[in-house]
Design an enzyme around this catalytic site. Structure first.
Site, short mmCIF file in Angstrom:
data_model
loop_
_atom_site.label_atom_id
_atom_site.label_comp_id
_atom_site.label_asym_id
_atom_site.label_seq_id
_atom_site.Cartn_x
_atom_site.Cartn_y
_atom_site.Cartn_z
N ASN A 104 0.88 -1.10 -0.09
CA ASN A 104 0.11 0.03 -0.10
C ASN A 104 0.85 1.29 0.10
OD1 ASN A 104 -1.97 1.88 0.52
ND2 ASN A 104 -2.73 1.09 2.26
N LYS A 126 3.45 0.87 3.01
CA LYS A 126 2.85 -0.22 4.00
C LYS A 126 3.14 -1.62 3.44
CE LYS A 126 0.17 2.65 6.85
NZ LYS A 126 -1.09 3.35 6.26
N ARG A 130 -2.50 -2.00 -3.13
CA ARG A 130 -3.63 -1.29 -3.17
C ARG A 130 -3.60 -0.25 -4.06
NH1 ARG A 130 -5.63 2.82 1.30
NH2 ARG A 130 -7.82 2.73 0.66
N HIS A 146 -13.56 2.41 -0.42
CA HIS A 146 -13.67 1.36 0.65
C HIS A 146 -14.20 0.06 0.05
CE1 HIS A 146 -13.85 4.69 3.99
NE2 HIS A 146 -12.75 4.49 3.65
N HIS A 177 -18.91 0.61 6.85
CA HIS A 177 -17.45 0.89 7.04
C HIS A 177 -17.12 1.96 7.76
CE1 HIS A 177 -12.98 0.37 5.73
NE2 HIS A 177 -13.21 1.45 6.32
N ARG A 217 -13.61 14.55 8.25
CA ARG A 217 -14.48 15.16 6.80
C ARG A 217 -16.04 15.24 7.14
NH1 ARG A 217 -12.40 10.35 3.35
NH2 ARG A 217 -10.92 9.61 4.89
N ASP A 240 -10.51 11.22 17.02
CA ASP A 240 -10.80 9.82 17.39
C ASP A 240 -11.60 9.40 18.16
OD1 ASP A 240 -9.90 7.26 19.05
OD2 ASP A 240 -7.87 7.50 17.55
N ARG A 280 -12.11 7.03 20.32
CA ARG A 280 -12.00 6.70 21.54
C ARG A 280 -12.00 7.69 22.62
NH1 ARG A 280 -7.14 2.59 19.52
NH2 ARG A 280 -7.57 4.20 17.93
N ILE A 324 -14.22 2.06 13.92
CA ILE A 324 -15.23 2.30 15.06
C ILE A 324 -16.46 1.29 14.82
CG2 ILE A 324 -17.11 4.02 15.34
CD1 ILE A 324 -15.30 6.21 14.12
N GLU A 343 -16.07 -1.88 14.31
CA GLU A 343 -15.53 -3.13 14.92
C GLU A 343 -15.80 -3.04 16.26
OE1 GLU A 343 -12.15 -4.68 13.02
OE2 GLU A 343 -12.94 -4.22 11.27
N GLU A 401 -8.91 -6.18 3.91
CA GLU A 401 -8.72 -5.70 2.75
C GLU A 401 -7.39 -6.40 2.01
OE1 GLU A 401 -9.51 -2.12 4.63
OE2 GLU A 401 -10.13 -0.98 2.88
P1 ADP Z 1 -8.75 4.36 8.73
O1 ADP Z 1 -9.99 5.01 8.13
O2 ADP Z 1 -7.51 5.32 9.05
O3 ADP Z 1 -8.60 2.86 8.17
P2 ADP Z 1 -9.70 2.83 11.02
O4 ADP Z 1 -10.70 2.02 10.29
O5 ADP Z 1 -8.60 2.44 11.36
O6 ADP Z 1 -9.33 4.25 10.21
O7 ADP Z 1 -10.79 3.55 12.19
C1 ADP Z 1 -10.03 4.50 13.05
C2 ADP Z 1 -11.33 5.00 14.04
O8 ADP Z 1 -11.48 3.63 14.70
C3 ADP Z 1 -10.55 5.84 15.14
O9 ADP Z 1 -11.65 6.84 15.41
C4 ADP Z 1 -10.33 5.02 16.37
O10 ADP Z 1 -10.59 5.67 17.26
C5 ADP Z 1 -11.26 3.88 16.08
N1 ADP Z 1 -10.46 2.41 16.52
C6 ADP Z 1 -9.69 2.06 16.24
N2 ADP Z 1 -9.32 1.07 16.79
C7 ADP Z 1 -10.01 0.94 17.82
C8 ADP Z 1 -10.23 -0.08 19.25
N3 ADP Z 1 -9.31 -1.02 19.58
N4 ADP Z 1 -10.94 0.65 20.11
C9 ADP Z 1 -11.92 1.53 19.76
N5 ADP Z 1 -11.90 2.22 18.72
C10 ADP Z 1 -10.97 2.05 17.76
#
Ligand code: ADP
Length: 401
Positions: free
Chosen positions: A7, A14, A91, A180, A208, A241, A283, A285, A332, A334, A386
């Site tokens: 990627n 990556k 990718r 995606h 997603h 965004r 984020d 979290r 998020i 997941e 992916e």
């Molecule tokens: P990207 O679009 O960059 O691929 P990700 O699919 O990794 O992003 O998602 C990033 C978001 O998911 C962030 O807002 C992060 O807080 C949340 N996230 C990622 N891992 C965890 C986790 N283990 N617990 C809670 N939230 C998470």
């Protein structure tokens, strides 16, 4: 088959080395700050300490040389010889209207890929550098391109067109392309396996939800509609965004804030979404922590996202004439119990019955059924993968040569 999945970004590369026979990742890592001071590789293998080496990397060829030497290293590597890598899968963020499936990289395909720069001006040149970098280090390996937009190429024209004048589509290709796609393709296929029925006749909505987010309606195993549009700014609100907004807001803010086109684009991509609404950050979290502490704007940001997800589920159910399964995936999707619960609240009329207890898990690397046993619509959390799709597409194409 051992497949190296790459990627390539403008200043990063990556990689994951896959053994497709058992779907395992043998090693993975990232070359960072390519072409800038402080470049380095971070190489990871299960059960070993991370290997970090700082060294100048002037371009993607240099980065690939370093990746290969890490993979061959006696202490941190997992290969005896570079010949063990049978193919490379890349990718690619945007295939424009040109690519509806993964393709073997050859002169003709590379020429068409150059044209895709118009649709993803930041990403496409980086992918091309990555592909050329791999070719310079491993000239004989077949390289396969896997496009994020390919899955969405099955949308009907009435679905992908915008209500602007037709000449914009003809002159510049302005239409919905989606994003995606590799993730939506993977999780929808997994959902069909979980449903235990043939793809034909199924209606699935895949959410997603990560830093970037999109929702896709998948009918008969094919993309029917998707929330991201001409660019990955459309659809639901994201980490930074804005998602879909009244288009007239754009010239309004430009005038009021004295912004030019580049500035408003950067504003909508970087200063909006969770970060812009909450003032806390992008984020999830951090937002969940702030919500627990009573921060109302963080809660507003979360509630806005949940409302938007719910609206998409409703509209896609209407568009497909029903829904059999709803899937949550990405960072998020997941991990956030809150987002899943609140996005689905009130959808009982559609036949969605969430089992709140099942929805409380913190992390799972396997799919989780979140709906109650008597729910008409199944709800799943399916971890996306992916890279596995890229490795498997690469294997399939290379085996057919
Ligand atoms: P990207 O679009 O960059 O691929 P990700 O699919 O990794 O992003 O998602 C990033 C978001 O998911 C962030 O807002 C992060 O807080 C949340 N996230 C990622 N891992 C965890 C986790 N283990 N617990 C809670 N939230 C998470």
């Amino acid at each position: 088959m051992k497949v190296l999945v790459v990627n390539a970004g403008s200043s990063s590369l990556k990689y994951q080395l896959f053994d497709t026979d058992n779907k395992s990742v043998l090693a993975k890592g990232n070359c960072e700050r390519i072409g800038i001071e402080g470049s380095r590789i971070i190489h990871k293998m299960d059960g070993r300490e991370d290997y970090v080496k700082e060294t100048p990397l002037s371009d993607h060829s240099e980065a690939m040389k370093l990746v290969v030497s890490a993979l061959l290293d006696k202490n941190v590597g997992c290969l005896e010889s570079v010949d063990e890598i049978e193919a490379i899968g890349h990718r690619v963020v945007h295939g424009g209207p040109h690519f509806a499936k993964s393709m073997l990289a050859n002169d003709e395909v590379m020429e068409i890929l150059e044209k895709c720069t118009a649709y993803a001006p930041l990403h496409t040149p980086a992918h091309i550098m990555g592909i050329k970098g791999c070719k310079s280090v491993m000239p004989d390996k077949p390289q396969v391109l896997v496009f994020d937009t390919a899955f969405h190429q099955t949308m009907e024209k009435e679905v992908y067109m915008y209500g602007i004048s037709y000449d914009m589509y003809e002159k510049y290709g302005v239409r919905r392309y989606g994003a995606h796609g590799t993730s939506h393709r993977y999780v929808s296929a997994e959902a069909i396996k979980l449903l235990g029925v043939p793809a034909e006749g199924t209606k699935i909505i895949t959410c997603h939800i990560g830093n970037g987010s999109s929702i896709t309606a998948v009918k008969d195993g094919k993309c029917f509609d998707t929330s991201m549009g001409f660019t990955p700014l459309d659809g639901i609100m994201m980490g930074t965004r804005c998602g879909a907004i009244d288009p007239a807001i754009v010239p309004f803010i430009m005038e009021k804030e004295n912004m030019n086109a580049k500035e408003i684009d950067s504003y909508m991509n970087k200063k909006c979404g969770f970060a812009g609404i909450s003032g806390v950050g992008s984020d999830s979290r951090d937002l969940e922590k702030a919500i627990d502490e009573g921060n109302e704007r963080a809660k507003l940001a979360y509630d806005m996202l949940c409302y938007q997800i719910k609206k998409f589920i409703g509209s896609y159910s209407a568009a497909m004439g029903g829904v059999d399964a709803i899937v949550f995936t990405a960072g998020i999707g997941e991990h956030s119990t809150y987002i899943r619960e609140h996005s689905l609240a009130g959808l009982e009329y559609l036949g969605v019955k969430l089992d709140k207890e099942r929805n409380t898990f913190k992390h799972s690397s396997e799919p989780v059924v979140l709906s109650a046993d008597d729910s008409k619509v199944k709800v799943y959390m399916i971890p996306t993968n992916e890279e596995l799709v890229i490795a498997e597409d690469t294997e399939k194409i290379v085996k057919s040569l």
